[in-house]
Motif scaffolding. Structure first.
Motif, mmCIF file in Angstrom:
data_model
loop_
_atom_site.group_PDB
_atom_site.id
_atom_site.type_symbol
_atom_site.label_atom_id
_atom_site.label_comp_id
_atom_site.label_asym_id
_atom_site.label_seq_id
_atom_site.Cartn_x
_atom_site.Cartn_y
_atom_site.Cartn_z
ATOM 1 N N PHE A 76 0.873 -1.175 0.000
ATOM 2 C CA PHE A 76 0.000 0.000 0.000
ATOM 3 C C PHE A 76 0.910 1.225 0.000
ATOM 4 C CE2 PHE A 76 -4.261 1.513 2.129
ATOM 5 C CZ PHE A 76 -4.388 2.503 1.159
ATOM 6 N N GLY A 77 0.835 2.034 -1.050
ATOM 7 C CA GLY A 77 1.660 3.230 -1.119
ATOM 8 C C GLY A 77 2.908 3.097 -1.967
ATOM 9 N N THR A 78 3.183 1.887 -2.483
ATOM 10 C CA THR A 78 4.323 1.738 -3.380
ATOM 11 C C THR A 78 4.115 2.611 -4.621
ATOM 12 O OG1 THR A 78 4.835 -0.516 -2.650
ATOM 13 C CG2 THR A 78 5.574 0.091 -4.866
ATOM 14 N N VAL A 79 5.155 3.372 -4.987
ATOM 15 C CA VAL A 79 5.076 4.201 -6.190
ATOM 16 C C VAL A 79 5.895 3.511 -7.270
ATOM 17 C CG1 VAL A 79 5.372 6.502 -7.168
ATOM 18 C CG2 VAL A 79 5.002 6.245 -4.700
ATOM 19 N N GLN A 80 5.199 2.927 -8.250
ATOM 20 C CA GLN A 80 5.921 2.250 -9.326
ATOM 21 C C GLN A 80 5.821 3.070 -10.601
ATOM 22 O OE1 GLN A 80 4.108 -1.653 -9.672
ATOM 23 N NE2 GLN A 80 2.465 -0.846 -10.956
ATOM 24 N N GLY A 99 6.774 6.292 -17.946
ATOM 25 C CA GLY A 99 7.360 7.317 -17.073
ATOM 26 C C GLY A 99 6.382 8.018 -16.145
ATOM 27 N N ASN A 100 5.089 7.644 -16.211
ATOM 28 C CA ASN A 100 4.098 8.250 -15.311
ATOM 29 C C ASN A 100 3.890 7.370 -14.085
ATOM 30 O OD1 ASN A 100 3.361 10.523 -17.014
ATOM 31 N ND2 ASN A 100 2.468 8.994 -18.379
ATOM 32 N N PRO A 101 4.275 7.879 -12.900
ATOM 33 C CA PRO A 101 4.193 7.041 -11.697
ATOM 34 C C PRO A 101 2.757 6.673 -11.327
ATOM 35 C CG PRO A 101 4.979 9.261 -11.166
ATOM 36 C CD PRO A 101 4.828 9.200 -12.636
ATOM 37 N N ILE A 102 2.614 5.516 -10.691
ATOM 38 C CA ILE A 102 1.331 5.064 -10.164
ATOM 39 C C ILE A 102 1.533 4.755 -8.683
ATOM 40 C CG2 ILE A 102 -0.452 3.264 -10.266
ATOM 41 C CD1 ILE A 102 0.338 2.827 -13.210
ATOM 42 N N VAL A 103 0.720 5.364 -7.820
ATOM 43 C CA VAL A 103 0.768 5.019 -6.404
ATOM 44 C C VAL A 103 -0.237 3.898 -6.178
ATOM 45 C CG1 VAL A 103 0.588 5.816 -4.029
ATOM 46 C CG2 VAL A 103 1.234 7.434 -5.825
ATOM 47 N N LEU A 104 0.241 2.760 -5.672
ATOM 48 C CA LEU A 104 -0.642 1.612 -5.452
ATOM 49 C C LEU A 104 -1.447 1.825 -4.175
ATOM 50 C CD1 LEU A 104 1.836 -1.211 -6.469
ATOM 51 C CD2 LEU A 104 0.120 -0.038 -7.861
ATOM 52 N N MET A 105 -2.769 1.674 -4.285
ATOM 53 C CA MET A 105 -3.656 1.972 -3.167
ATOM 54 C C MET A 105 -4.285 0.680 -2.619
ATOM 55 S SD MET A 105 -3.154 5.240 -2.796
ATOM 56 C CE MET A 105 -4.517 5.977 -1.879
ATOM 57 N N ALA A 163 4.835 7.144 2.874
ATOM 58 C CA ALA A 163 4.844 6.856 4.313
ATOM 59 C C ALA A 163 3.429 6.460 4.731
ATOM 60 C CB ALA A 163 5.306 8.083 5.085
ATOM 61 N N SER A 164 3.309 5.354 5.474
ATOM 62 C CA SER A 164 1.980 4.860 5.867
ATOM 63 C C SER A 164 1.129 5.946 6.500
ATOM 64 C CB SER A 164 2.125 3.705 6.855
ATOM 65 O OG SER A 164 2.672 2.585 6.205
ATOM 66 N N VAL A 165 1.791 6.805 7.275
ATOM 67 C CA VAL A 165 1.071 7.835 8.013
ATOM 68 C C VAL A 165 0.397 8.844 7.069
ATOM 69 C CG1 VAL A 165 2.980 9.463 8.296
ATOM 70 C CG2 VAL A 165 1.295 9.194 10.127
ATOM 71 N N ASP A 166 0.869 8.957 5.826
ATOM 72 C CA ASP A 166 0.275 9.900 4.873
ATOM 73 C C ASP A 166 -0.688 9.249 3.883
ATOM 74 O OD1 ASP A 166 1.416 12.076 6.010
ATOM 75 O OD2 ASP A 166 3.002 12.334 4.519
#
Lengths: 333, 224
Positions: A252-256, A261-267, A283-286
């Motif tokens: 959760f939160g990994t930015v791949q 070239g466009n990042p994806i934040v995994l939710m 960061a988990s807290v965010d």
């Protein structure tokens, strides 16, 4: 006890803390996007933190409570009201039988969490009540709420929890009695947000210009973002050289960063593994902050060390324990 | 990896021996659970250990404490028991609307479409790991002549049952999802059933064979 769905809202699903222990079979964890608001809402009504809550997205539903029900609303502000009266958030609210909870204009945030004392009583799938829409399982038959649905509420003692509310509730009309003060404030904010990240395993594989841009430029949350991932638009990120990686675990939160070239934040509904370079992890807290952001909203990433990220995490856990204590102290039970 | 997961790496290439050790370590952590570790995810060469930091309080930070515990497990050594693998046959209809990338794969690999089918359906493969989606098997043993990179921009929708290749890997999409792999065919077989225990057809370590079928067979099996 039950709640009847008059209008479903844009996307309202049952969520809990996710499907734990099945990631090795590729089973998506899922669960609440804003885990903090989910847990806080449960705490306010005296539930365990893994009871299911309703995750309400952008446009709220209309719900009728068939019996006196203890609820709490946390997260974004979609102007909840009962009988025309605004329902205050972040605190326990005792709702009279027959009352209809409605939502209006979006004031802040993107997701609202509605907890009921006793929890929503649907059959768990793989030990979780989280709705996984893509897999069509969990929650209410693997789907979002529809008009006409009746969701059962687990056994509890809604009127015994907070005597102060029980005494004040006017049983003659559709209405509610709310605690005078909020115990938790919303993390939602519609201004440009700074989201803290820890550098990822492939951070050094990106060219310096991209590293710098990632932590200093403004980005926008793409319109194709959903519970699975947030597509981040802005400057495209470049690798020093092409990298065809073996698939490995993500979180959760990994930015791949895919090759475009466009990042994806995994939710929350992220895959369990992925094969794209990981430039960072939020960061988990965010994560709750990010979960409350809506498509087209702007954000910026700020790097912190893993040590700091874990210290923030532990402080957040302490804040939840403090929240539970302050509710118990107020209840006087 | 982030503030709630540690990754233990046993190598950096697709290799049946490295993968066997990886799976053995994961099995060990599952049969000797560490309190506070809530998910153990073996992949080709790594084991992800997902944990609740609040369960690892002490004089050092949670990640350091768990890292020490994992190092202790590795120092003590683990058993690598090898069971006899099952062989699972997966029927595939190649090409057409069911395998929209077959023509491009053939062109880029300098092969006829029939040759791609022949090369893909010949080997006995090994399931190295599950991931990405419920019941999604990462399958090793692909013929080197079929090495194709992932698509530059992932498709937003790939149908359930799509049989795909990327790099050195083969896979099957168990449900409709976005995806970046090259789609060369489709199987009518169900790979994932949420009510079943375990919920997926293929397990890590299983052997797999792809068996070409006609469109009529595909339709008939889909109706079942």
């Amino acid at each position: 006890m039950s709640v009847r769905v008059v209008k479903p809202g844009m996307l309202t699903t049952l969520q809990d803390r996710g499907r734990i222990g099945y990631q090795r079979f590729g089973v998506v964890v899922g669960g609440a996007m804003d885990d903090w608001s989910h847990r806080a809402a449960n705490a306010l009504v005296g539930n365990r933190q893994d009871e299911a809550t309703l995750e309400i997205t952008a446009v709220g539903p209309s719900l009728i409570f068939n019996e006196i029900t203890l609820i709490a609303i946390c997260g974004g502000d979609l102007s909840p009201r009962i009988g025309g009266e605004p329902v205050p958030q972040g605190r326990p609210v005792l709702v009279n039988a027959g009352s209809q909870l409605e939502f209006g204009a979006r004031q802040s945030g993107f997701r609202v969490y509605l907890a009921v004392h006793g929890g929503f009583d649907v059959k768990p799938t793989m030990h979780s009540r989280s709705t996984y829409l893509r897999g069509v399982f969990g929650g209410l038959n693997g789907r979002a709420l529809r008009a006409g649905d009746e969701i059962h509420i687990g056994n509890g003692d809604a009127e015994g929890c907070y005597p102060a509310l029980t005494q004040r509730l006017d049983r003659a009309k559709p209405t509610f009695a709310a605690a005078p003060q909020a115990f938790v404030s919303s993390s939602a904010n519609d201004a440009l947000e700074t989201v803290r990240i820890v550098r990822g395993e492939q951070w050094r594989a990106f060219v310096e210009k991209s590293q710098t841009a990632f932590i200093s430029d403004d980005f926008t949350i793409g319109t194709q973002s959903d519970r699975m991932g947030y597509r981040i638009e802005g400057v495209t990120l470049k690798l020093r050289q092409p990298l065809e990686m073996l698939s490995e675990a993500v979180g959760f939160g990994t930015v791949q960063v895919p090759p475009d070239g466009n990042p994806i934040v995994l939710m929350a509904d992220r895959q369990t593994t992925g094969g794209y370079p990981k430039i960072a992890h939020v960061a988990s807290v965010d994560l709750p902050l990010l979960a409350q952001m809506s498509p087209r909203q702007r954000l910026r990433f700020h790097p912190i060390a893993l040590d700091e990220s874990q210290k923030l995490y532990l402080a957040r856990e302490q804040a939840l324990q403090d929240l539970i204590k302050s509710v118990v102290a107020w209840s006087g039970v | 990896m982030g503030d709630c997961c540690l990754i233990v790496e046993f190598g950096q290439r697709v290799d049946s021996q490295i993968n066997q050790i990886t799976r053995a370590f994961a099995e060990h952590l599952l049969s000797h659970p560490i309190p506070g570790v809530y998910d153990v995810v073996p992949t080709y060469t790594t084991v992800a250990v997902h944990y609740h930091p609040e369960s690892f309080l002490g004089d050092v930070l949670p990640w350091q404490r768990l890292q020490r515990q994992l190092e202790a497990v590795l120092t003590q050594g683990i058993e690598t028991a090898s069971a006899v693998a099952r062989v699972v046959e997966v029927p595939v209809y190649y090409g057409g609307d069911q395998g929209p990338d077959l023509i491009e794969v053939a062109q880029k690999c300098g092969l006829a479409e029939e040759e791609v089918v022949q090369l893909h359906s010949s080997p006995v493969y090994t399931v190295y790991m599950l991931g990405f989606l419920p019941g999604f098997p990462y399958i090793g043993g692909l013929d080197k002549r079929l090495n194709m990179p992932r698509r530059k921009t992932p498709r937003t929708t790939v149908p359930a049952g799509s049989v795909a290749i990327a790099g050195e890997q083969a896979a099957i999409y168990p449900m409709e999802s976005p995806g970046g792999w090259n789609l060369i065919g489709r199987t009518p077989v169900t790979l994932f059933q949420p009510q079943a225990e375990p919920p997926c057809l293929l397990q890590p370590g299983d052997k797999v064979r792809f068996v070409p079928i006609s469109f009529e067979q595909f339709q008939a099996m889909q109706r079942q």
